[in-house]
Design a protein around this motif. Structure first.
Motif, short mmCIF file in Angstrom:
data_model
loop_
_atom_site.label_atom_id
_atom_site.label_comp_id
_atom_site.label_asym_id
_atom_site.label_seq_id
_atom_site.Cartn_x
_atom_site.Cartn_y
_atom_site.Cartn_z
N VAL A 1 0.85 -1.20 0.00
CA VAL A 1 0.00 0.00 0.00
C VAL A 1 0.88 1.25 0.00
O VAL A 1 0.58 2.23 -0.69
CB VAL A 1 -0.97 -0.01 1.22
N GLN A 2 1.97 1.20 0.76
CA GLN A 2 2.86 2.36 0.85
C GLN A 2 3.65 2.57 -0.44
O GLN A 2 3.83 3.70 -0.89
CB GLN A 2 3.83 2.20 2.03
N ARG A 3 4.13 1.49 -1.03
CA ARG A 3 4.90 1.54 -2.28
C ARG A 3 4.48 0.37 -3.15
O ARG A 3 5.01 -0.74 -3.00
CB ARG A 3 6.40 1.43 -1.99
N PRO A 4 3.56 0.58 -4.05
CA PRO A 4 3.04 -0.52 -4.88
C PRO A 4 4.01 -0.93 -6.00
O PRO A 4 3.72 -0.79 -7.18
CB PRO A 4 1.73 0.04 -5.44
N GLU A 5 5.17 -1.42 -5.60
CA GLU A 5 6.17 -1.89 -6.56
C GLU A 5 6.51 -3.33 -6.22
O GLU A 5 6.66 -3.68 -5.05
CB GLU A 5 7.44 -1.03 -6.44
N PRO A 6 6.68 -4.19 -7.22
CA PRO A 6 7.00 -5.61 -6.95
C PRO A 6 8.28 -5.79 -6.13
O PRO A 6 8.38 -6.70 -5.32
CB PRO A 6 7.16 -6.22 -8.34
N ILE A 7 9.25 -4.91 -6.32
CA ILE A 7 10.52 -5.03 -5.58
C ILE A 7 10.32 -4.84 -4.08
O ILE A 7 11.13 -5.31 -3.27
CB ILE A 7 11.57 -4.04 -6.14
N GLU A 8 9.21 -4.20 -3.70
CA GLU A 8 8.94 -3.95 -2.28
C GLU A 8 8.77 -5.25 -1.50
O GLU A 8 9.17 -5.34 -0.35
CB GLU A 8 7.72 -3.05 -2.13
N ILE A 9 8.19 -6.26 -2.14
CA ILE A 9 8.04 -7.57 -1.49
C ILE A 9 9.42 -8.16 -1.20
O ILE A 9 9.68 -8.67 -0.11
CB ILE A 9 7.21 -8.54 -2.36
N ALA A 10 10.32 -8.07 -2.17
CA ALA A 10 11.67 -8.59 -1.99
C ALA A 10 12.39 -7.85 -0.86
O ALA A 10 13.07 -8.46 -0.04
CB ALA A 10 12.47 -8.49 -3.29
N ARG A 11 12.23 -6.54 -0.81
CA ARG A 11 12.85 -5.75 0.27
C ARG A 11 12.30 -6.16 1.63
O ARG A 11 13.04 -6.29 2.61
CB ARG A 11 12.61 -4.27 0.04
N ALA A 12 10.98 -6.31 1.70
CA ALA A 12 10.35 -6.68 2.97
C ALA A 12 10.83 -8.05 3.44
O ALA A 12 11.15 -8.24 4.63
CB ALA A 12 8.83 -6.68 2.81
N LEU A 13 10.90 -9.00 2.53
CA LEU A 13 11.36 -10.34 2.90
C LEU A 13 12.84 -10.34 3.27
O LEU A 13 13.25 -11.05 4.20
CB LEU A 13 11.06 -11.33 1.78
N ALA A 14 13.64 -9.55 2.57
CA ALA A 14 15.06 -9.45 2.91
C ALA A 14 15.24 -8.87 4.30
O ALA A 14 16.05 -9.36 5.10
CB ALA A 14 15.79 -8.60 1.86
N ASP A 15 14.47 -7.82 4.63
CA ASP A 15 14.52 -7.25 5.98
C ASP A 15 14.15 -8.30 7.02
O ASP A 15 14.80 -8.42 8.06
CB ASP A 15 13.55 -6.06 6.10
N SER A 16 13.11 -9.07 6.73
CA SER A 16 12.64 -10.08 7.66
C SER A 16 13.71 -11.15 7.90
O SER A 16 13.99 -11.53 9.04
CB SER A 16 11.36 -10.71 7.12
N PHE A 17 14.31 -11.65 6.84
CA PHE A 17 15.34 -12.68 6.99
C PHE A 17 16.58 -12.14 7.70
O PHE A 17 17.19 -12.84 8.50
CB PHE A 17 15.71 -13.29 5.64
#
Length: 157
Positions: A47-63
């Motif tokens: 919702v904040q940044r509707p870009e596909p790369i945002e999922i990768a960033r979120a998962l990278a932060d999580s890991f």
């Protein structure tokens, strides 16, 4: 903030309340609540940044957060065992919570959240000199999370 952002923030508050109640009553954070926290975090990021790369960033932060705190927990556990302590310290539910929080807050936000939670626990422990020495950590993590989220939403962070 958009309507979707408000809805996700309200859902976040409800999830953090459920996590707090669960940890206070059962001294555990259920996997289902951590999964819901992670899922809504992904929705928040999109919702904040509707870009596909945002999922990768979120998962990278999580890991990255999971790896950081897993190593820290293992070190703390090892030191406590050497000293004869029977409890493990930071529980697996807390680790999963931090990994889910990283999807919402990013790596640095999660470190701040953890620092605030530790500070809250220290203050409460000092105020309860004669009380129990162990406290569920989930309520402190939830308070730190809500603080970091509030700071981010208002632009103060």
């Amino acid at each position: 903030m958009t309507l979707a952002s408000w809805a996700l923030t309200i859902l976040l508050a409800a999830l953090l309340t459920a996590i707090t109640v669960s940890d206070l009553r059962q001294t555990r954070i259920p996997n289902l609540l951590n999964l819901a926290l992670a899922s809504t975090g992904l929705a928040w990021r999109l919702v904040q940044r509707p870009e596909p790369i945002e999922i990768a960033r979120a998962l990278a932060d999580s890991f990255l957060v999971l790896a950081t705190f897993a190593v820290m927990s293992w070190l703390i556990w090892s030191l406590r065992r050497l000293r004869g302590a029977r409890d493990a310290g930071l529980g697996m539910g807390d680790l999963k919570f931090l990994a889910a929080a990283a999807i919402w807050c990013g790596y640095t936000g999660t470190l701040l959240l953890y620092g605030l939670a530790c500070l809250g626990l220290i203050i409460v422990s000092l105020m309860r000199r004669g009380g129990p020495s162990e406290h569920p950590f989930g309520p402190y993590l939830a308070a730190g999370f809500l603080t970091v989220h509030g700071l981010r939403v208002t632009g103060a962070l």
